[in-house]
Write a protein that holds these residues in place. Structure first.
Motif, PDB file in Angstrom:
ATOM      1  N   GLY A 204       0.785  -1.215   0.000  1.00  0.00           N
ATOM      2  CA  GLY A 204       0.000   0.000   0.000  1.00  0.00           C
ATOM      3  C   GLY A 204       0.831   1.285   0.000  1.00  0.00           C
ATOM      4  O   GLY A 204       2.040   1.247   0.123  1.00  0.00           O
ATOM      5  N   PRO A 205       0.126   2.384  -0.180  1.00  0.00           N
ATOM      6  CA  PRO A 205      -1.310   2.470  -0.465  1.00  0.00           C
ATOM      7  C   PRO A 205      -1.601   2.046  -1.905  1.00  0.00           C
ATOM      8  O   PRO A 205      -0.916   2.497  -2.821  1.00  0.00           O
ATOM      9  CB  PRO A 205      -1.620   3.950  -0.249  1.00  0.00           C
ATOM     10  N   THR A 206      -2.584   1.197  -2.075  1.00  0.00           N
ATOM     11  CA  THR A 206      -2.902   0.712  -3.416  1.00  0.00           C
ATOM     12  C   THR A 206      -4.003   1.518  -4.087  1.00  0.00           C
ATOM     13  O   THR A 206      -4.286   1.318  -5.262  1.00  0.00           O
ATOM     14  CB  THR A 206      -3.318  -0.771  -3.389  1.00  0.00           C
ATOM     15  N   ARG A 207      -4.636   2.408  -3.316  1.00  0.00           N
ATOM     16  CA  ARG A 207      -5.688   3.269  -3.872  1.00  0.00           C
ATOM     17  C   ARG A 207      -5.324   4.721  -3.586  1.00  0.00           C
ATOM     18  O   ARG A 207      -4.978   5.065  -2.459  1.00  0.00           O
ATOM     19  CB  ARG A 207      -7.057   2.939  -3.255  1.00  0.00           C
ATOM     20  N   MET A 208      -5.387   5.555  -4.609  1.00  0.00           N
ATOM     21  CA  MET A 208      -5.091   6.978  -4.459  1.00  0.00           C
ATOM     22  C   MET A 208      -6.228   7.763  -5.081  1.00  0.00           C
ATOM     23  O   MET A 208      -6.415   7.729  -6.296  1.00  0.00           O
ATOM     24  CB  MET A 208      -3.761   7.319  -5.125  1.00  0.00           C
TER      25      MET A 208
ATOM     26  N   TRP B 269      -4.675   8.711   0.133  1.00  0.00           N
ATOM     27  CA  TRP B 269      -3.964   7.525  -0.328  1.00  0.00           C
ATOM     28  C   TRP B 269      -4.254   6.434   0.695  1.00  0.00           C
ATOM     29  O   TRP B 269      -3.852   6.534   1.851  1.00  0.00           O
ATOM     30  CB  TRP B 269      -2.469   7.806  -0.411  1.00  0.00           C
ATOM     31  N   TRP B 270      -4.953   5.384   0.277  1.00  0.00           N
ATOM     32  CA  TRP B 270      -5.445   4.441   1.247  1.00  0.00           C
ATOM     33  C   TRP B 270      -5.306   3.005   0.745  1.00  0.00           C
ATOM     34  O   TRP B 270      -4.785   2.764  -0.323  1.00  0.00           O
ATOM     35  CB  TRP B 270      -6.901   4.746   1.603  1.00  0.00           C
ATOM     36  N   CYS B 271      -5.796   2.067   1.549  1.00  0.00           N
ATOM     37  CA  CYS B 271      -5.697   0.633   1.323  1.00  0.00           C
ATOM     38  C   CYS B 271      -4.268   0.167   1.583  1.00  0.00           C
ATOM     39  O   CYS B 271      -3.477  -0.051   0.652  1.00  0.00           O
ATOM     40  CB  CYS B 271      -6.172   0.240  -0.070  1.00  0.00           C
ATOM     41  N   PHE B 272      -3.955   0.018   2.867  1.00  0.00           N
ATOM     42  CA  PHE B 272      -2.651  -0.468   3.313  1.00  0.00           C
ATOM     43  C   PHE B 272      -2.785  -1.918   3.775  1.00  0.00           C
ATOM     44  O   PHE B 272      -3.823  -2.322   4.307  1.00  0.00           O
ATOM     45  CB  PHE B 272      -2.127   0.392   4.463  1.00  0.00           C
ATOM     46  N   ALA B 273      -1.735  -2.691   3.593  1.00  0.00           N
ATOM     47  CA  ALA B 273      -1.755  -4.087   4.022  1.00  0.00           C
ATOM     48  C   ALA B 273      -1.965  -4.178   5.531  1.00  0.00           C
ATOM     49  O   ALA B 273      -1.467  -3.348   6.298  1.00  0.00           O
ATOM     50  CB  ALA B 273      -0.442  -4.774   3.639  1.00  0.00           C
ATOM     51  N   HIS B 274      -2.706  -5.210   5.957  1.00  0.00           N
ATOM     52  CA  HIS B 274      -2.940  -5.430   7.390  1.00  0.00           C
ATOM     53  C   HIS B 274      -1.748  -6.194   7.963  1.00  0.00           C
ATOM     54  O   HIS B 274      -1.870  -7.323   8.439  1.00  0.00           O
ATOM     55  CB  HIS B 274      -4.245  -6.193   7.587  1.00  0.00           C
ATOM     56  N   THR B 275      -0.604  -5.544   7.909  1.00  0.00           N
ATOM     57  CA  THR B 275       0.676  -6.105   8.338  1.00  0.00           C
ATOM     58  C   THR B 275       1.513  -4.988   8.942  1.00  0.00           C
ATOM     59  O   THR B 275       1.192  -3.799   8.787  1.00  0.00           O
ATOM     60  CB  THR B 275       1.456  -6.685   7.140  1.00  0.00           C
ATOM     61  N   PRO B 276       2.629  -5.317   9.621  1.00  0.00           N
ATOM     62  CA  PRO B 276       3.517  -4.257  10.111  1.00  0.00           C
ATOM     63  C   PRO B 276       4.026  -3.345   8.995  1.00  0.00           C
ATOM     64  O   PRO B 276       4.145  -2.131   9.188  1.00  0.00           O
ATOM     65  CB  PRO B 276       4.651  -5.043  10.762  1.00  0.00           C
TER      66      PRO B 276
ATOM     67  N   THR C 205       3.943   6.676   7.447  1.00  0.00           N
ATOM     68  CA  THR C 205       4.820   7.544   6.661  1.00  0.00           C
ATOM     69  C   THR C 205       4.029   8.440   5.725  1.00  0.00           C
ATOM     70  O   THR C 205       4.257   9.653   5.657  1.00  0.00           O
ATOM     71  CB  THR C 205       5.805   6.690   5.839  1.00  0.00           C
ATOM     72  N   ASP C 206       3.085   7.860   5.003  1.00  0.00           N
ATOM     73  CA  ASP C 206       2.425   8.595   3.934  1.00  0.00           C
ATOM     74  C   ASP C 206       1.285   9.496   4.396  1.00  0.00           C
ATOM     75  O   ASP C 206       1.144  10.618   3.901  1.00  0.00           O
ATOM     76  CB  ASP C 206       1.871   7.610   2.889  1.00  0.00           C
ATOM     77  N   ILE C 207       0.454   9.022   5.330  1.00  0.00           N
ATOM     78  CA  ILE C 207      -0.735   9.802   5.698  1.00  0.00           C
ATOM     79  C   ILE C 207      -0.381  11.149   6.340  1.00  0.00           C
ATOM     80  O   ILE C 207      -0.903  12.188   5.912  1.00  0.00           O
ATOM     81  CB  ILE C 207      -1.667   8.984   6.612  1.00  0.00           C
TER      82      ILE C 207
END
Length: 251
Positions: free
Chosen positions: A110-114, A119-126, A134-136
């Motif tokens: 992610g983010p896979t959607r912009m 900018w959103w849709c981040f993996a549900h992982t560390p 970092t990005d938001i």
């Protein structure tokens, strides 16, 4: 030196932190530091008096259809890493210009959607938590900060205070942005569960390194920024002696 934990204060330098050398060394960092540094002047002694919450604006995460796994419709990421703390960066990392700086983006984490500034849709992982942390916040210096806040900051008193304080600060994007003198150098996941994470960000500038911590929470099927009780989106910037203990972006 370790990452500051929530509530800890540095004692090496006195006075407001926006006047400290460690902050000034990073004052050109992606304009975000400039904006939130000015916000700190408003936070001191303000308490909760006069805070107000503006009506929420609609955005890509408002009213989205969720899938059975709780993710918003159209959101797909590679979550196969599970809860494993990353020791290297994803091979598919690319760098995108955001405002006056550059931020990392992964096609898998992610983010896979912009959609606009969201900018959103981040993996549900560390690793997904790292990229969100970092990005938001980097979007908060621009003119669309309120849309990002409504969609990607956890609701509550902390968000209300951030909005109240940020409203008084001029936007720092486009022609108003100062040249970037610092960049993201690395990260360190200091705590992680499937519902929350603390991410240390290492910043490189002409004088060396600085560090800060951003807290995120899994909410509404994505990682969102968890502000502290005073409206802060990240911990007080502090100097860092070296990059030891951090995973470097290598950019």
């Amino acid at each position: 030196m370790g990452i500051l934990k929530r509530g800890e204060r540095r004692t090496e330098e006195s006075g407001p932190y926006w006047k400290q050398r460690s902050w000034q060394a990073s004052a050109g960092f992606l304009a975000l530091v400039v904006v939130l540094g000015v916000i700190a002047t408003l936070t001191s002694g303000s308490g909760t008096a006069g805070r107000a919450e503006a009506p929420a604006s609609k955005g890509p995460l408002s009213g989205t259809v969720t899938k059975k796994d709780g993710r918003p419709g159209g959101c797909r990421t590679d979550d196969s890493a599970g809860d494993a703390i990353p020791t290297s960066v994803p091979k598919d990392i690319s760098w995108h210009t955001l405002g006056i700086g550059r931020v990392p983006v992964s096609a898998s984490a992610g983010p896979t959607r912009m959609q606009g500034a969201v900018w959103w849709c981040f993996a549900h992982t560390p690793m997904g938590a790292v990229l969100a942390a970092t990005d938001i916040p980097t979007q908060m210096s621009g003119s669309q900060w309120r849309t990002v806040t409504d969609q990607q900051v956890v609701a509550g008193q902390g968000r209300e205070l951030f909005v109240f304080q940020r409203t008084a600060v001029p936007d720092s994007d486009g022609a108003n942005a100062a040249p970037a003198t610092s960049s993201y150098a690395g990260f360190q996941v200091t705590s992680y569960t499937s519902g929350a994470a603390a991410v240390g960000l290492l910043i490189k500038n002409d004088q060396g390194y600085a560090k800060t911590t951003v807290y995120v929470r899994w909410s509404g099927g994505d990682w969102k920024i968890q502000p502290d009780g005073s409206g802060g989106l990240y911990s007080q910037l502090a100097s860092e002696q070296s990059a030891v203990g951090y995973t470097l972006w290598g950019a």
